[in-house]
Design an enzyme around this catalytic site. Structure first.
Site, PDB file in Angstrom:
ATOM      1  N   LYS A  11       0.606  -1.224   0.092  1.00  0.00           N
ATOM      2  CA  LYS A  11       0.274  -0.221   0.128  1.00  0.00           C
ATOM      3  C   LYS A  11       0.682   0.639  -0.035  1.00  0.00           C
ATOM      4  O   LYS A  11       2.015   1.349   0.394  1.00  0.00           O
ATOM      5  CB  LYS A  11      -1.020  -0.017   1.289  1.00  0.00           C
ATOM      6  CG  LYS A  11      -1.964   1.142   1.581  1.00  0.00           C
ATOM      7  CD  LYS A  11      -2.742   1.430   0.584  1.00  0.00           C
ATOM      8  CE  LYS A  11      -3.320   2.811   0.842  1.00  0.00           C
ATOM      9  NZ  LYS A  11      -4.222   3.146  -0.487  1.00  0.00           N
ATOM     10  N   SER A  12       0.470   2.359  -1.107  1.00  0.00           N
ATOM     11  CA  SER A  12       1.292   3.722  -0.638  1.00  0.00           C
ATOM     12  C   SER A  12       1.356   3.950   0.499  1.00  0.00           C
ATOM     13  O   SER A  12       0.551   4.273   1.624  1.00  0.00           O
ATOM     14  CB  SER A  12       0.209   4.558  -1.337  1.00  0.00           C
ATOM     15  OG  SER A  12       0.690   4.322  -2.457  1.00  0.00           O
ATOM     16  N   SER A  37     -12.564   6.179  -1.657  1.00  0.00           N
ATOM     17  CA  SER A  37     -11.553   7.811  -1.132  1.00  0.00           C
ATOM     18  C   SER A  37     -11.348   6.767  -0.428  1.00  0.00           C
ATOM     19  O   SER A  37     -11.684   7.772   0.881  1.00  0.00           O
ATOM     20  CB  SER A  37     -12.717   8.492  -1.425  1.00  0.00           C
ATOM     21  OG  SER A  37     -11.971   9.661  -0.792  1.00  0.00           O
ATOM     22  N   CYS A  91      -2.069  10.081  -6.273  1.00  0.00           N
ATOM     23  CA  CYS A  91      -3.200   9.987  -5.086  1.00  0.00           C
ATOM     24  C   CYS A  91      -4.388  10.618  -5.203  1.00  0.00           C
ATOM     25  O   CYS A  91      -3.942  12.225  -4.973  1.00  0.00           O
ATOM     26  CB  CYS A  91      -2.773   9.771  -3.185  1.00  0.00           C
ATOM     27  SG  CYS A  91      -4.048  10.125  -2.191  1.00  0.00           S
ATOM     28  N   LYS A 125       4.252   6.307 -10.200  1.00  0.00           N
ATOM     29  CA  LYS A 125       2.618   5.606 -10.467  1.00  0.00           C
ATOM     30  C   LYS A 125       1.762   6.874 -11.141  1.00  0.00           C
ATOM     31  O   LYS A 125       1.768   7.913 -10.436  1.00  0.00           O
ATOM     32  CB  LYS A 125       1.944   5.305  -9.862  1.00  0.00           C
ATOM     33  CG  LYS A 125       0.661   4.534 -10.243  1.00  0.00           C
ATOM     34  CD  LYS A 125       0.097   3.365  -9.674  1.00  0.00           C
ATOM     35  CE  LYS A 125      -1.144   3.127  -9.637  1.00  0.00           C
ATOM     36  NZ  LYS A 125      -2.104   2.003  -8.654  1.00  0.00           N
ATOM     37  N   SER A 174      -5.951   5.715 -10.440  1.00  0.00           N
ATOM     38  CA  SER A 174      -7.674   5.613 -10.791  1.00  0.00           C
ATOM     39  C   SER A 174      -7.727   6.657 -11.204  1.00  0.00           C
ATOM     40  O   SER A 174      -6.866   7.747 -11.002  1.00  0.00           O
ATOM     41  CB  SER A 174      -8.609   5.667  -9.120  1.00  0.00           C
ATOM     42  OG  SER A 174      -7.796   6.117  -8.596  1.00  0.00           O
ATOM     43  N   THR A 196      -9.534  -3.310  -9.266  1.00  0.00           N
ATOM     44  CA  THR A 196     -10.769  -3.472  -8.693  1.00  0.00           C
ATOM     45  C   THR A 196     -11.081  -4.982  -8.657  1.00  0.00           C
ATOM     46  O   THR A 196     -11.420  -5.531  -7.883  1.00  0.00           O
ATOM     47  CB  THR A 196     -11.094  -2.753  -9.354  1.00  0.00           C
ATOM     48  OG1 THR A 196     -10.906  -1.264  -9.796  1.00  0.00           O
ATOM     49  CG2 THR A 196     -13.061  -2.497  -9.335  1.00  0.00           C
TER      50      THR A 196
END
Ligand code: RRO
Length: 306
Positions: free
Chosen positions: A43-44, A68, A121, A161, A191, A267
Site C-alpha cells: 500500500k502507498s 476515497s 493519489c 505511478k 484511478s 478492482t
C-alpha cells in the site's frame, strides 16, 4: 510463457497487485507472497500511520469502482522492514509532501527491490495530484534520481505511478520530464481522479468522503489506461506496467499489446481476492495459445494502426 522483465529484473509471470488492494497489513502482504502474484507491492505509505477517510469509502458495480480510501497505511517503518526471501517486494511511497518522499527514499532498507513513487493519489482533501503539477514532479524526480542512482545500478526499480492524462501536450511534457531522470518503470494508470457516483433512488452519493468524489477504476477506465500505456511506451525507454480495467486474460493481453511489460490488478483483486492471479494468468496463456504466441515478448507493443 508469461516471463518478463521490468527494467533489469526478471519475473516468472507478469501479473501482480495494484497498490492499494490487499496490501495494507502483514496478513495482506503474506497472502500476496504465497499467491501467484509476480511481485508483492505494498500500500502507498506515508511517514506516519494513517487510518484513512470515513466509511463508506469504496463502492463498486459490475463495470466500475469508486474509492476515497484516503491513504490508510501502517506507516513507512512498517513497510520498510518487511522482508521476503524468494519474491520481489516493492514499496509504494506517497508522502504528504515532497520532502517526506525524499526522506523515505533516503532511508530504504536493502529488503526493497523497487519502489513505485505514487504521483497520483486523488483522495486527500486539499491536496492535488502531484502528477498534474509538472514543475513539482520534475523537481521531485530529479532529486529522487540522485538519491536512488547507486541502487538503480544494482538493478533496483525506480517506478512511478502516474495519473491518467487526456491530452497530447500532457503526454509529451510528462514523457520529456521522465526522459531526463533515472525512472525506469512507469505504472499507467492510477484511478481517474474525482469521479462522482450517485444513487438516483436515495438521492445520495455512493461514498462519504469529499462529498462523494473519488478515484474511478474497473472496466470503464480500460480505454484511458490503454491510451496511457501506449503513449508512454512510445515516448519513453521505461518499462511500462499496465493498470486499469483488467479483469480477465484478454484485458491483460490488450495492455501488453499496447506496450506493458507487466500488469497490475486493482478492482478485480478487491472483488475476487488473490485467486484472480491464477485465473487471469491461465486465461492469458489460453489466449496466447490461440494466437500462436509462446512468449509475451512476441506481441508486447505490437499494436497495429488502421
Ligand atoms: O488511498 C487512496 O485513497 C488511494 C490512493 Br493513495 C491512490 O493512489 N489511488 C486511489 O485510487 N486511492
Amino acid at each position: 510463457m508469461l516471463k518478463t522483465k521490468i527494467a533489469n529484473r526478471e519475473y516468472k509471470t507478469c501479473i501482480y497487485n495494484a497498490s492499494g488492494v490487499n496490501c495494507r497489513s502483514k496478513q495482506n502482504l503474506d497472502e500476496l507472497y504465497i499467491s501467484n502474484s509476480a511481485i508483492v507491492l505494498s500500500k502507498s505509505c506515508t511517514i506516519q500511520e494513517r487510518k484513512g477517510n470515513m466509511e463508506p469509502r469504496y463502492f463498486d458495480t459490475e463495470t466500475m469502482s469508486i474509492n476515497s480510501s484516503g491513504l490508510p497505511n501502517m506507516g513507512y517503518s512498517f513497510y520498510n522492514t518487511i522482508n521476503y526471501s524468494d519474491k520481489d517486494y516493492f514499496m509504494s511511497i506517497s508522502g504528504m509532501t515532497p520532502n517526506t518522499n525524499i526522506f523515505m527514499l533516503q532511508h530504504l532498507t536493502d529488503n526493497i527491490n523497487g519502489i513505485e513513487l505514487n504521483l497520483s493519489c486523488p483522495n486527500i482533501k486539499g491536496k492535488s495530484q502531484l502528477g498534474y503539477d509538472f514543475e513539482a514532479t520534475e523537481e521531485l524526480l530529479r532529486k529522487a534520481s540522485e538519491i536512488l542512482d547507486d541502487k538503480i545500478k544494482n538493478d533496483f526499480i525506480f517506478g512511478i505511478k502516474l495519473p491518467p492524462y487526456f491530452d497530447e501536450l500532457h503526454f509529451n511534457n510528462m514523457a520529456d520530464i521522465i526522459n531526463n531522470t533515472k525512472v525506469n518503470s512507469i505504472t499507467c494508470i492510477n484511478s481517474i481522479g474525482n469521479g462522482l457516483v450517485v444513487n438516483p433512488y436515495s438521492n445520495k452519493t455512493a461514498i462519504k468522503p469529499k462529498n462523494g468524489f473519488g478515484g474511478i477504476g474497473g472496466d470503464i477506465v480500460k480505454p484511458t489506461a490503454l491510451a496511457n500505456v501506449h503513449k508512454f511506451y512510445k515516448l519513453t525507454n521505461c518499462s511500462i506496467v499496465g493498470c486499469g480495467g483488467i479483469s480477465n486474460g484478454i484485458d491483460a493481453y490488450e495492455h501488453i499489446l499496447c506496450g506493458a511489460s507487466a500488469v497490475q490488478i486493482g478492482t478485480q483483486l478487491y472483488k475476487e481476492g488473490v485467486g484472480c492471479f491464477d485465473r487471469i494468468e491461465s486465461q492469458l496463456k489460453d489466449f496466447m495459445l490461440i494466437k500462436g504466441y509462446t512468449n509475451i515478448s512476441k506481441f508486447k507493443g505490437q499494436l497495429e494502426y488502421l
